[in-house]
Design a protein around this motif. Structure first.
Motif, PDB file in Angstrom:
ATOM      1  N   GLN A   1      48.027 117.538  85.868  1.00  6.59           N
ATOM      2  CA  GLN A   1      47.133 116.928  84.915  1.00  6.59           C
ATOM      3  C   GLN A   1      47.337 115.365  84.850  1.00  6.59           C
ATOM      4  O   GLN A   1      48.446 114.814  84.193  1.00  6.59           O
ATOM      5  CB  GLN A   1      47.615 117.497  83.413  1.00  6.59           C
ATOM      6  N   GLY A   2      46.568 114.796  85.493  1.00  5.84           N
ATOM      7  CA  GLY A   2      46.711 113.263  85.913  1.00  5.84           C
ATOM      8  C   GLY A   2      47.524 112.595  86.996  1.00  5.84           C
ATOM      9  O   GLY A   2      48.713 112.773  86.740  1.00  5.84           O
TER      10      GLY A   2
ATOM     11  N   GLY B   1      33.319 114.231  89.996  1.00  5.68           N
ATOM     12  CA  GLY B   1      33.941 113.376  91.153  1.00  5.68           C
ATOM     13  C   GLY B   1      34.362 112.224  90.389  1.00  5.68           C
ATOM     14  O   GLY B   1      35.396 111.494  90.413  1.00  5.68           O
ATOM     15  N   GLY B   2      33.341 111.463  89.518  1.00  2.00           N
ATOM     16  CA  GLY B   2      33.593 110.228  88.971  1.00  2.00           C
ATOM     17  C   GLY B   2      34.382 110.367  87.605  1.00  2.00           C
ATOM     18  O   GLY B   2      35.295 109.886  87.128  1.00  2.00           O
ATOM     19  N   LEU B   3      33.584 111.503  86.895  1.00  4.95           N
ATOM     20  CA  LEU B   3      33.998 111.783  85.506  1.00  4.95           C
ATOM     21  C   LEU B   3      33.674 113.345  85.056  1.00  4.95           C
ATOM     22  O   LEU B   3      32.491 113.679  85.529  1.00  4.95           O
ATOM     23  CB  LEU B   3      33.253 110.975  84.445  1.00  4.95           C
ATOM     24  N   TYR B   4      34.820 113.964  84.323  1.00  5.54           N
ATOM     25  CA  TYR B   4      34.376 115.095  83.851  1.00  5.54           C
ATOM     26  C   TYR B   4      34.755 115.159  82.470  1.00  5.54           C
ATOM     27  O   TYR B   4      35.765 114.578  81.941  1.00  5.54           O
ATOM     28  CB  TYR B   4      35.317 116.251  84.512  1.00  5.54           C
ATOM     29  N   THR B   5      33.836 115.354  81.295  1.00  5.19           N
ATOM     30  CA  THR B   5      33.985 115.459  80.015  1.00  5.19           C
ATOM     31  C   THR B   5      33.444 116.614  79.429  1.00  5.19           C
ATOM     32  O   THR B   5      32.720 117.281  79.675  1.00  5.19           O
ATOM     33  CB  THR B   5      33.205 114.126  79.762  1.00  5.19           C
ATOM     34  N   ALA B   6      34.237 117.063  78.541  1.00  2.00           N
ATOM     35  CA  ALA B   6      34.243 118.520  77.610  1.00  2.00           C
ATOM     36  C   ALA B   6      34.959 118.247  76.467  1.00  2.00           C
ATOM     37  O   ALA B   6      34.679 117.047  75.629  1.00  2.00           O
ATOM     38  CB  ALA B   6      34.868 119.522  78.513  1.00  2.00           C
TER      39      ALA B   6
ATOM     40  N   GLY C   1      37.406 116.015  87.364  1.00  2.00           N
ATOM     41  CA  GLY C   1      37.483 114.839  87.091  1.00  2.00           C
ATOM     42  C   GLY C   1      38.567 113.899  87.983  1.00  2.00           C
ATOM     43  O   GLY C   1      39.669 113.579  87.850  1.00  2.00           O
ATOM     44  N   ALA C   2      38.039 113.577  89.038  1.00  2.00           N
ATOM     45  CA  ALA C   2      38.877 113.049  90.184  1.00  2.00           C
ATOM     46  C   ALA C   2      38.922 111.383  89.693  1.00  2.00           C
ATOM     47  O   ALA C   2      40.266 111.172  89.821  1.00  2.00           O
ATOM     48  CB  ALA C   2      37.935 112.994  91.419  1.00  2.00           C
TER      49      ALA C   2
ATOM     50  N   ARG D   1      43.544 118.124  87.422  1.00  3.03           N
ATOM     51  CA  ARG D   1      42.524 117.398  86.690  1.00  3.03           C
ATOM     52  C   ARG D   1      43.117 116.089  86.515  1.00  3.03           C
ATOM     53  O   ARG D   1      44.140 115.824  86.263  1.00  3.03           O
ATOM     54  CB  ARG D   1      42.559 118.053  85.024  1.00  3.03           C
ATOM     55  N   GLY D   2      41.921 115.199  86.499  1.00  2.00           N
ATOM     56  CA  GLY D   2      42.371 113.826  86.309  1.00  2.00           C
ATOM     57  C   GLY D   2      43.240 113.173  87.436  1.00  2.00           C
ATOM     58  O   GLY D   2      44.411 112.555  87.164  1.00  2.00           O
ATOM     59  N   GLY D   3      42.532 112.917  88.680  1.00  2.00           N
ATOM     60  CA  GLY D   3      43.281 112.426  89.771  1.00  2.00           C
ATOM     61  C   GLY D   3      43.538 110.958  89.308  1.00  2.00           C
ATOM     62  O   GLY D   3      44.848 110.596  89.522  1.00  2.00           O
ATOM     63  N   GLY D   4      42.845 109.975  88.630  1.00  5.56           N
ATOM     64  CA  GLY D   4      43.234 108.725  88.326  1.00  5.56           C
ATOM     65  C   GLY D   4      43.710 108.924  86.867  1.00  5.56           C
ATOM     66  O   GLY D   4      44.964 108.405  86.622  1.00  5.56           O
TER      67      GLY D   4
END
Length: 309
Positions: free
Chosen positions: A150-151, A246-251, A213-214, A180-183
């Motif tokens: 996670q991140g 790829g750029g953003l995942y939001t939920a 959410g890369a 989740r959340g590469g960046g």
């Protein structure tokens, strides 16, 4: 505590209960400037479920200011198969923290069948805030085979402001688990203001699992406000699994909010939602450029007002 022009290298904090602060463990008001903290380790070696290894380079119970320093090549690890937590391989903050013009690079959190979280991790109680200005968070890894990564760069579950930071080439990896959340990854009570930064070339990879959410990940009801950022060339992959955003995942259901303004989200890749994947929550675009992502810019079709393709 005041540290300047110093080196903290190859130290280890090990515990069967709760391991914290491999290089520096700050219990009160402190400052670190023009200092290298590298090659340190924080290790949870116990057998109980839910153990913790936190802050391989710096653990802060602050307040603390870090300026013009390097936190590199530090590791946080936990016992296998105990659903334990390894996080903040660069820095974990539990009290007011300011980080300026500092490089956080090449750090690794490793939690087999557990939870591996960002090189920069924030758990400061309100009204405290983690503020990061300038510098770089780059080439860090959160690795949780059969668990939850996670991140790769940042894991935020509190109040946080990030301005003018390079967040690049970080990885969240979970073979057979969730990455989740590469960046950047927000937790359920995280609130992040992200401005004038570059979120580039980050990856999430979960073979036979779920990768989401890369670049940026706001999956659980957090509040993300992003202005004038470049979100470029981030990649979500999951051979035999699911890769979204790829750029953003939001939920996050009715509580999750993502507000975008004048960002550039281009050349990102995923199995679906190469630019943006919106599962739920509230997502607002205002003057953003979302284009040239693969296999599509936004998904599901029609879920992101103002996004085409």
């Amino acid at each position: 505590m005041k540290v300047t022009h110093s080196r903290f290298t190859d130290n280890t904090s090990r515990s069967d209960l709760y391991a914290q602060g491999g290089g520096i463990d700050n219990p009160g008001t402190g400052s670190v400037s023009e200092t290298e903290v590298s090659g340190n380790h924080v290790v949870y070696s116990g057998t109980d479920v839910g153990g913790v290894a936190a802050g391989a380079a710096i653990a802060n119970d602050g307040p603390l200011t870090v300026t013009r320093s390097r936190l590199t090549g530090n590791t946080a690890t936990v016992t296998k198969a105990k659903e334990s937590f390894a996080f903040g391989a660069g820095i974990i903050s539990f009290a007011e923290t300011t980080v300026e013009d500092t490089t956080v690079s090449g750090n690794r959190s490793f939690a087999p069948s557990g939870f591996a979280r960002g090189a920069v991790a924030n758990g400061i109680p309100e009204p405290g805030r983690l503020t990061v200005t300038g510098g770089a968070i780059t080439r860090n890894t959160s690795d949780a085979p059969l668990g939850f990564a996670q991140g790769g760069g940042i894991a935020n579950n509190a109040l946080m402001t990030v301005t003018g930071v390079e967040i690049s080439r970080n990885r969240a990896v979970a073979h057979g688990g969730d990455a989740r959340g590469g960046g950047v990854r927000l937790g359920p009570v995280g609130a992040l203001d992200l401005t004038d930064s570059r979120i580039t070339d980050n990856t999430v990879d979960a073979p036979n699992g779920t990768a989401q959410g890369a670049g940026l990940d706001n999956p659980d009801g957090g509040a993300l406000t992003a202005r004038r950022n470049k979100v470029l060339r981030n990649t979500a992959t999951a051979k035999g699994g699911t890769a979204q955003g790829g750029g953003l995942y939001t939920a996050g259901g009715p509580d999750g909010t993502t507000t975008l303004e004048r960002n550039t989200i281009t050349h990102n890749r995923a199995g679906d939602g190469g630019g943006i994947f919106k599962a739920s929550g509230t997502l607002t675009l205002n003057g953003d450029v979302v284009r040239d992502n693969r296999p599509n810019n936004c998904s599901p079709a029609g879920a992101v007002p103002g996004c085409v393709g």
